[in-house]
Design an enzyme around this catalytic site. Structure first.
Site, PDB file in Angstrom:
ATOM      1  N   VAL A 175       0.762  -1.212   0.057  1.00  0.00           N
ATOM      2  CA  VAL A 175      -0.091   0.192  -0.059  1.00  0.00           C
ATOM      3  C   VAL A 175       0.872   1.277  -0.039  1.00  0.00           C
ATOM      4  CG1 VAL A 175      -1.645   1.476   1.399  1.00  0.00           C
ATOM      5  CG2 VAL A 175      -1.878  -1.224   1.169  1.00  0.00           C
TER       6      VAL A 175
ATOM      7  N   ALA B 136       4.388   3.975   3.030  1.00  0.00           N
ATOM      8  CA  ALA B 136       4.010   2.834   2.232  1.00  0.00           C
ATOM      9  C   ALA B 136       4.169   1.404   3.169  1.00  0.00           C
ATOM     10  CB  ALA B 136       4.924   2.567   1.163  1.00  0.00           C
ATOM     11  N   LYS B 137       3.689   0.597   2.843  1.00  0.00           N
ATOM     12  CA  LYS B 137       3.822  -0.645   3.947  1.00  0.00           C
ATOM     13  C   LYS B 137       3.519  -1.948   2.988  1.00  0.00           C
ATOM     14  CE  LYS B 137       5.001  -1.459   8.191  1.00  0.00           C
ATOM     15  NZ  LYS B 137       5.918  -0.328   8.911  1.00  0.00           N
ATOM     16  N   GLY B 138       4.316  -2.899   3.287  1.00  0.00           N
ATOM     17  CA  GLY B 138       3.748  -4.308   2.598  1.00  0.00           C
ATOM     18  C   GLY B 138       3.521  -5.272   3.503  1.00  0.00           C
TER      19      GLY B 138
END
Ligand code: GLU
Length: 429
Positions: free
Chosen positions: A73, A118-120
């Protein structure tokens, strides 16, 4: 399971204590209201820019194929490339990853580094995967999100259950696709392939600096001050070791197997040695066993929650006896707990400030990769120290000027910074 599309502000009454996106949004709404944020900017900042969901087929060692689900995201990229870690965990949801991506946006703005957020995440139990399975999972996930990745667009890093080796596989996969070695596509790499000195310890070091600054503000001494640390991973164990070195007494530590308590202090090097040998703290003889829940409510001066989200809730916030909480984890406190802590006079150094040391040194790593010139550990630590001290002072000053607590101040300051960039850039139509 997904970010809300409506623009109606959430309220504390309808809060879902378990939903990290709600927890983030409630603080965002409160800060936006206090800032009198322009309604159009409010609409923009309430939504993630991009949410990617991928299915990741992996050939397992036993010859079976398994399909994992992964997310990346990008919450906001107005201030620069998207930045944020990747976690491997069974609890990963799109909602959680979105909240964490938003937190990265505010975090980068609080410490004023030129990144978006962001992050995953991949839904898996990494402890049950072999090294080969982990590598295949990582490479296929990287290939599946490769369009978003790049030093100028989206730069991952380690997070819960991912490490330098995982970052090395990401760097290699991206580099193979692009036909040349691209170190700046990911941070938290091993030093031999472009990692920064001091990156591994950076988050814990930032937590230690935050605790030191908070104690100074409250006129409390370092020596003999009792601290409990929840989580003994990369953040908690380093924070515990550095706080011990500063003269504090670490009376409790824990990991997912439970905790240990010793009112006379735990020798952190011994605990680290135990974990190096046994993987978890379970059975560590340095104190009496306690649960993770009990650790939070101990009679200590400082509490460092450095494990996962939602551990300090409406239910237990009233029982917390610490005078200072420094949030090593992202989102350890629910929005419902904030008011109770404030009423009880607990000084909270919020996650987006307290644990920002990691992403700060990630920024240094990215700068070094792009310069092709590497700094000494002393230089990295000194610059990290300067950023943390300045950011803490900025948030404290903001809190005093606006008569709000440190969390609200950190949100206000960061949202204001992101909004200022949006105002300058305008809306592309
Ligand atoms: N995962 C870390 C965090 O939550 C580091 C992110 C990064 O360095 O990009 O702040």
């Amino acid at each position: 399971m997904h970010a809300p599309t409506q623009d109606a502000p959430s309220t504390l009454e309808n809060s879902d204590e378990e939903n990290p996106f709600e927890a983030m949004m409630q603080r965002f709404d409160m800060a936006a209201e206090l800032l009198h944020l322009d309604p159009n900017l409010y609409k923009i900042l309430r939504h993630p820019e991009k949410q990617i969901t991928v299915s990741i087929p992996v050939m397992m060692d036993n010859g079976d194929l398994e399909v994992f689900t992964g997310y990346r995201v990008l919450y906001n990229t107005s201030r620069g490339p998207a930045k944020g870690g990747i976690r491997y965990d069974l609890q990963v949801t799109l909602d959680e990853v979105t909240a964490l991506a938003a937190w990265m946006t505010w975090k980068c703005a609080v410490v004023d580094i030129p990144f978006g957020g962001a992050k995953g995440g991949v839904i898996c139990d990494p402890f049950k995967l072999s090294k080969g399975e982990l590598e295949r999972l990582t490479r296929r996930y990287t290939a599946s999100i490769i369009e978003t990745l790049g030093p100028e667009s989206d730069v991952p890093a380690p997070d819960v259950n991912t490490n330098e080796q995982v970052m090395a596989w990401i760097m290699d996969t991206y580099s193979m696709h692009h036909r040349h070695t691209t170190t700046a596509v990911v941070t938290g790499k091993p030093i031999a392939i472009g990692g920064s000195r001091g990156r591994r310890e950076a988050t814990g070091r930032g937590v230690m600096i935050s605790v030191r600054e908070a104690l100074r503000e409250l006129g409390m001494p370092l020596h003999g001050t009792r601290v409990a640390v929840q989580g003994f991973g990369n953040v908690g164990s380093v924070a515990a070791r550095l706080l011990e070195r500063e003269g504090l007494t670490v009376v409790a530590i824990s990991d997912k197997t439970g905790g240990v308590y010793n009112p006379h202090g735990i020798y952190i090097d011994e605990a680290l040695g135990w974990v190096a040998e046994h993987r978890f703290l379970e059975g560590f003889p340095g104190g009496e066993p306690i649960t993770n829940e009990e650790l939070l409510e101990l009679d200590v001066d400082v509490l460092v929650p450095a494990a996962l989200e939602n551990v300090i809730t409406r239910k237990n916030a009233g029982n917390i006896r610490a005078r200072v909480i420094a949030e090593g984890a992202n989102g350890p406190t629910t929005a419902g707990a904030d008011a109770i802590l404030e009423e009880n006079g607990v000084f909270v150094v919020p996650d987006i400030l307290a644990n920002a040391g990691g992403v700060t040194v990630s920024y240094f790593e990215w700068v070094q990769n792009r310069e092709g010139y590497y700094w000494t550990e002393e230089v990295v630590n000194q610059r990290l120290h300067d950023v943390m001290i300045r950011s803490f002072a900025d948030v404290l000053q903001y809190a005093k000027t606006h008569g709000v607590n440190m969390r609200t101040a950190a949100y206000m300051l960061s949202i204001d910074r992101v909004a200022a960039v949006h105002r300058l850039r305008g809306v592309y139509a």
